[in-house]
Design a protein around this motif. Structure first.
Motif, PDB file in Angstrom:
ATOM      1  N   UNK A 163       0.813  -1.267  -0.022  1.00  0.00           N
ATOM      2  CA  UNK A 163      -0.153   0.108  -0.150  1.00  0.00           C
ATOM      3  C   UNK A 163       0.841   1.162  -0.051  1.00  0.00           C
ATOM      4  N   UNK A 164       0.389   2.215  -0.675  1.00  0.00           N
ATOM      5  CA  UNK A 164       1.208   3.719  -0.792  1.00  0.00           C
ATOM      6  C   UNK A 164       0.504   4.533   0.419  1.00  0.00           C
ATOM      7  N   UNK A 165       1.347   5.017   1.313  1.00  0.00           N
ATOM      8  CA  UNK A 165       0.748   5.590   2.435  1.00  0.00           C
ATOM      9  C   UNK A 165       1.833   7.112   2.410  1.00  0.00           C
ATOM     10  N   UNK A 166       1.348   8.038   2.993  1.00  0.00           N
ATOM     11  CA  UNK A 166       2.218   9.175   3.234  1.00  0.00           C
ATOM     12  C   UNK A 166       2.539   9.725   2.158  1.00  0.00           C
ATOM     13  N   UNK A 167       3.660  10.787   2.322  1.00  0.00           N
ATOM     14  CA  UNK A 167       4.111  11.477   1.188  1.00  0.00           C
ATOM     15  C   UNK A 167       4.898  10.848   0.122  1.00  0.00           C
ATOM     16  N   UNK A 168       5.239  11.231  -1.005  1.00  0.00           N
ATOM     17  CA  UNK A 168       5.980  10.723  -1.910  1.00  0.00           C
ATOM     18  C   UNK A 168       7.548  11.110  -1.705  1.00  0.00           C
ATOM     19  N   UNK A 169       8.179  10.342  -2.149  1.00  0.00           N
ATOM     20  CA  UNK A 169       9.701  10.659  -1.860  1.00  0.00           C
ATOM     21  C   UNK A 169      10.351  12.117  -2.377  1.00  0.00           C
ATOM     22  N   UNK A 170      11.122  12.642  -1.731  1.00  0.00           N
ATOM     23  CA  UNK A 170      11.573  14.004  -2.037  1.00  0.00           C
ATOM     24  C   UNK A 170      12.196  14.036  -3.474  1.00  0.00           C
ATOM     25  N   UNK A 171      11.796  14.959  -4.465  1.00  0.00           N
ATOM     26  CA  UNK A 171      12.305  15.251  -5.640  1.00  0.00           C
ATOM     27  C   UNK A 171      13.712  15.544  -5.786  1.00  0.00           C
ATOM     28  N   UNK A 172      14.537  15.404  -6.570  1.00  0.00           N
ATOM     29  CA  UNK A 172      16.000  15.836  -6.620  1.00  0.00           C
ATOM     30  C   UNK A 172      16.062  17.345  -6.917  1.00  0.00           C
ATOM     31  N   UNK A 173      16.969  18.090  -6.483  1.00  0.00           N
ATOM     32  CA  UNK A 173      17.105  19.503  -6.957  1.00  0.00           C
ATOM     33  C   UNK A 173      17.183  19.675  -8.440  1.00  0.00           C
ATOM     34  N   UNK A 174      16.574  20.652  -8.938  1.00  0.00           N
ATOM     35  CA  UNK A 174      16.693  21.248 -10.350  1.00  0.00           C
ATOM     36  C   UNK A 174      18.011  21.707 -10.578  1.00  0.00           C
ATOM     37  N   UNK A 175      18.628  22.346  -9.903  1.00  0.00           N
ATOM     38  CA  UNK A 175      19.654  23.069  -9.995  1.00  0.00           C
ATOM     39  C   UNK A 175      20.559  23.216  -8.680  1.00  0.00           C
ATOM     40  N   UNK A 176      21.947  23.204  -8.789  1.00  0.00           N
ATOM     41  CA  UNK A 176      22.881  23.444  -7.678  1.00  0.00           C
ATOM     42  C   UNK A 176      23.406  24.860  -7.891  1.00  0.00           C
ATOM     43  N   UNK A 177      23.292  25.839  -7.079  1.00  0.00           N
ATOM     44  CA  UNK A 177      23.993  27.005  -6.959  1.00  0.00           C
ATOM     45  C   UNK A 177      25.205  27.422  -6.319  1.00  0.00           C
ATOM     46  N   UNK A 178      25.486  26.643  -5.515  1.00  0.00           N
ATOM     47  CA  UNK A 178      26.940  26.604  -4.753  1.00  0.00           C
ATOM     48  C   UNK A 178      26.514  26.970  -3.330  1.00  0.00           C
ATOM     49  N   UNK A 179      27.594  27.116  -2.672  1.00  0.00           N
ATOM     50  CA  UNK A 179      27.546  27.534  -1.139  1.00  0.00           C
ATOM     51  C   UNK A 179      26.989  29.194  -0.936  1.00  0.00           C
TER      52      UNK A 179
END
Length: 142
Positions: free
Chosen positions: A13-29
């Motif tokens: 059964x599918x319960x709770x939230x879906x897995x977090x999506x990966x980031x679209x873009x990384x901008x650095x620190x």
């Protein structure tokens, strides 16, 4: 068919939230917090986050064209607009709830005392009414 139905029931059964999506873009620190800044896609559109502060992209900004400087700028604006730290709010909220519970407890005890007094008074008046009716009935019989 029966086989398809059994295959569907065999799946977990599918319960709770879906897995977090990966980031679209990384901008650095981030120069302020030192944490990595990424662009993510959320419920209300793309946003920039450093893991603590989230800033929505403006209508003129696109995920592909956003620069690290613009991402840092959006986060700085969001930090400037946001109120004080949440820990201070939580401590203040705990104090107010403690005061509220103390005052509601006092009100409840006062309410209990008044309701018991009203109940006893109501019983006496009903008893008097029944005796008055019985006396009137006896007088009518005589």
């Amino acid at each position: 068919t029966l086989e398809e139905a059994l295959a569907i029931y065999a799946q977990p059964k599918q319960r709770g939230r879906a897995a977090a999506k990966p980031p679209l873009k990384e901008l650095g620190a981030d120069p302020v917090s030192g944490k990595p800044v990424v662009v993510k896609d959320g419920r209300f559109g793309p946003y920039v986050t450093d893991g603590e502060t989230n800033a929505t992209l403006r209508s003129g900004d696109s995920v592909e064209a956003i620069t690290p400087e613009r991402g840092f700028e959006l986060l700085a604006e969001k930090r400037a607009k946001s109120p004080a730290k949440k820990t201070a709010k939580k401590a203040a909220a705990k104090k107010t709830t403690a005061k509220k519970t103390a005052s509601t407890a006092a009100k409840k005890t006062a309410a209990k005392k008044t309701t018991t007094a009203k109940k006893t008074a109501a019983k006496k008046t009903t008893a008097k009414k029944t005796t008055a009716k019985a006396t009137a009935a006896k007088a009518a019989e005589d």
